[in-house]
Write a protein that holds these residues in place. Sequence first.
Motif, mmCIF file in Angstrom:
data_model
loop_
_atom_site.group_PDB
_atom_site.id
_atom_site.type_symbol
_atom_site.label_atom_id
_atom_site.label_comp_id
_atom_site.label_asym_id
_atom_site.label_seq_id
_atom_site.Cartn_x
_atom_site.Cartn_y
_atom_site.Cartn_z
ATOM 1 N N GLU A 3 0.791 -1.381 0.058
ATOM 2 C CA GLU A 3 0.045 0.016 -0.153
ATOM 3 C C GLU A 3 0.738 1.186 0.126
ATOM 4 O OE1 GLU A 3 -2.758 -0.022 3.198
ATOM 5 O OE2 GLU A 3 -3.962 -1.896 2.323
ATOM 6 N N ASP A 4 2.171 1.139 0.346
ATOM 7 C CA ASP A 4 3.032 2.431 0.230
ATOM 8 C C ASP A 4 3.283 2.882 -1.081
ATOM 9 O OD1 ASP A 4 4.951 0.678 -0.491
ATOM 10 O OD2 ASP A 4 6.076 0.335 1.517
ATOM 11 N N ASP A 5 2.775 1.909 -1.946
ATOM 12 C CA ASP A 5 3.172 2.206 -3.302
ATOM 13 C C ASP A 5 4.614 1.918 -3.935
ATOM 14 O OD1 ASP A 5 0.598 2.702 -4.329
ATOM 15 O OD2 ASP A 5 0.657 4.804 -3.848
ATOM 16 N N TRP A 6 5.377 1.408 -3.435
ATOM 17 C CA TRP A 6 6.963 1.444 -3.326
ATOM 18 C C TRP A 6 7.264 -0.296 -3.191
ATOM 19 C CZ3 TRP A 6 9.475 4.278 -6.238
ATOM 20 C CH2 TRP A 6 9.271 5.655 -6.381
ATOM 21 N N THR A 7 7.012 -0.630 -1.948
ATOM 22 C CA THR A 7 7.800 -1.959 -1.451
ATOM 23 C C THR A 7 6.978 -3.292 -2.496
ATOM 24 O OG1 THR A 7 7.539 -1.029 0.600
ATOM 25 C CG2 THR A 7 8.043 -3.469 0.525
ATOM 26 N N VAL A 8 8.086 -3.840 -3.117
ATOM 27 C CA VAL A 8 7.479 -4.921 -3.845
ATOM 28 C C VAL A 8 8.056 -6.474 -3.305
ATOM 29 C CG1 VAL A 8 7.798 -6.268 -6.187
ATOM 30 C CG2 VAL A 8 7.887 -3.501 -6.073
ATOM 31 N N ILE A 9 7.006 -6.911 -3.056
ATOM 32 C CA ILE A 9 7.217 -8.404 -2.216
ATOM 33 C C ILE A 9 6.786 -9.657 -3.099
ATOM 34 C CG2 ILE A 9 6.786 -7.452 0.227
ATOM 35 C CD1 ILE A 9 4.080 -8.894 0.051
ATOM 36 N N THR A 10 7.435 -10.637 -2.913
ATOM 37 C CA THR A 10 6.919 -11.962 -3.547
ATOM 38 C C THR A 10 5.763 -12.509 -2.670
ATOM 39 O OG1 THR A 10 8.240 -13.503 -1.776
ATOM 40 C CG2 THR A 10 9.647 -12.596 -3.706
ATOM 41 N N ASP A 11 5.060 -13.082 -3.732
ATOM 42 C CA ASP A 11 3.577 -13.470 -3.338
ATOM 43 C C ASP A 11 3.418 -14.745 -2.608
ATOM 44 O OD1 ASP A 11 2.447 -11.276 -4.826
ATOM 45 O OD2 ASP A 11 1.552 -12.549 -6.445
ATOM 46 N N ASP A 12 4.677 -15.491 -2.640
ATOM 47 C CA ASP A 12 4.523 -16.638 -1.990
ATOM 48 C C ASP A 12 5.601 -16.579 -0.576
ATOM 49 O OD1 ASP A 12 7.280 -16.554 -2.891
ATOM 50 O OD2 ASP A 12 6.900 -18.639 -4.226
ATOM 51 N N GLY A 13 6.056 -15.399 -0.437
ATOM 52 C CA GLY A 13 6.944 -15.109 0.769
ATOM 53 C C GLY A 13 8.132 -15.700 0.808
ATOM 54 N N THR A 14 8.616 -16.126 -0.589
ATOM 55 C CA THR A 14 10.157 -16.543 -0.599
ATOM 56 C C THR A 14 10.979 -15.390 -0.670
ATOM 57 O OG1 THR A 14 9.997 -16.738 -3.042
ATOM 58 C CG2 THR A 14 9.473 -18.879 -1.707
ATOM 59 N N ARG A 15 12.323 -15.641 -0.356
ATOM 60 C CA ARG A 15 13.240 -14.275 -0.084
ATOM 61 C C ARG A 15 13.711 -14.144 -1.717
ATOM 62 N NH1 ARG A 15 16.969 -15.067 4.919
ATOM 63 N NH2 ARG A 15 15.506 -14.680 6.580
ATOM 64 N N ALA A 16 14.020 -12.987 -1.899
ATOM 65 C CA ALA A 16 14.615 -12.473 -2.904
ATOM 66 C C ALA A 16 16.004 -11.813 -3.034
ATOM 67 C CB ALA A 16 13.867 -11.440 -3.563
ATOM 68 N N ALA A 17 16.853 -11.928 -4.248
ATOM 69 C CA ALA A 17 18.109 -11.099 -4.493
ATOM 70 C C ALA A 17 18.066 -10.272 -5.838
ATOM 71 C CB ALA A 17 19.196 -12.253 -4.414
ATOM 72 N N HIS A 18 18.911 -9.198 -5.580
ATOM 73 C CA HIS A 18 18.895 -7.985 -6.664
ATOM 74 C C HIS A 18 20.354 -7.777 -6.677
ATOM 75 C CE1 HIS A 18 17.757 -3.728 -7.440
ATOM 76 N NE2 HIS A 18 18.269 -4.240 -8.674
ATOM 77 N N TRP A 19 20.845 -7.656 -7.823
ATOM 78 C CA TRP A 19 22.073 -7.207 -8.076
ATOM 79 C C TRP A 19 22.161 -6.494 -9.324
ATOM 80 C CZ3 TRP A 19 27.134 -8.407 -6.165
ATOM 81 C CH2 TRP A 19 27.328 -9.401 -5.038
ATOM 82 N N GLU A 20 22.924 -5.134 -9.368
ATOM 83 C CA GLU A 20 22.873 -4.185 -10.462
ATOM 84 C C GLU A 20 24.120 -3.662 -10.637
ATOM 85 O OE1 GLU A 20 20.070 -0.415 -11.785
ATOM 86 O OE2 GLU A 20 20.260 -0.754 -9.650
ATOM 87 N N HIS A 21 24.507 -3.308 -11.801
ATOM 88 C CA HIS A 21 25.626 -2.338 -12.285
ATOM 89 C C HIS A 21 25.166 -1.532 -13.231
ATOM 90 C CE1 HIS A 21 29.038 -3.056 -9.754
ATOM 91 N NE2 HIS A 21 29.225 -4.612 -10.001
ATOM 92 N N THR A 22 25.566 -0.480 -13.378
ATOM 93 C CA THR A 22 25.662 0.559 -14.526
ATOM 94 C C THR A 22 26.622 0.186 -15.465
ATOM 95 O OG1 THR A 22 24.682 2.260 -13.310
ATOM 96 C CG2 THR A 22 25.636 2.891 -15.463
#
Length: 263
Positions: free
Chosen positions: A229-248
């Motif tokens: 509802e905060d319009d930002w936080t994205v969560i997995t629908d099944d409650g499993t954990r997630a990882a995120h890596w990024e480079h420019t």
Amino acid sequence: MAFRKPKPVPFKSAGELDAMEAAGVIVGRALVAVRDAAKAGVSTLELDAVAEAVIRDAGAVPSFKGYHGFPGSICSSVNDVVVHGIPSKDVVLAEGDLVSIDCGAILDGWHGDSAWTFGIGKLSKADQQLNEATLMSLEAGIAAMIPDSRLTDVSHAIELGTKSAIKKFGRKFGIVDGYGGHGIGREMHMEPFLSNEGKPNRGPLLVVGSTLAIEPMLTLGTEDTTVLEDDWTVITDDGTRAAHWEHTVAVTEDGPRILTPRP
């Protein structure tokens, strides 16, 4: 009929790439400082203050702060939060947490954007494998940033990186649906959108100086997510954990150039 050459992914001069890397170096320093400060009992709001101080002390501006109203200088996404977690005094890190930190800085009008995921104390085997799989996917995407490739060659490479991790670890990883990388330069988010999976040899052409933010996001289960509802936080629908890596990353004649190096 005449063959139309695909339009290029927006590109920068050598000097402009140096200017982007100057911003990216600050992002890398901020990420390292946040990771050093991230311990059990520390809130994500405290981590946000660490990142903001590093960025401002370097004469840069946090690009996330105020972006479409976002309140933080970092996105701090813990456990089942995939991306865009809002730093909060109420989110206190605990042993075994999986923490993704995304950070951006603007220096002299140029943007750097980078993210990584790490554990607080000892991670479970599954979380370690998830994190390594996401890094493998990022590295595969970076390797595809070469002249005369097409945009979806990078997407396809990221997907193959994930598949190779699935084979290596003998477990399924979900490629988060609907999120991906993007063009970057004098704005943080620019065209084109870069999917984290797909068929090769489509879309705009990569040329020397083309820049993209490459950012795979994987889960231990679902590809489906919900925005809170905060319009930002994205969560997995099944409650499993997630990882995120990024480079420019920029395309050069000498191979891919990471513009967000970490000290």
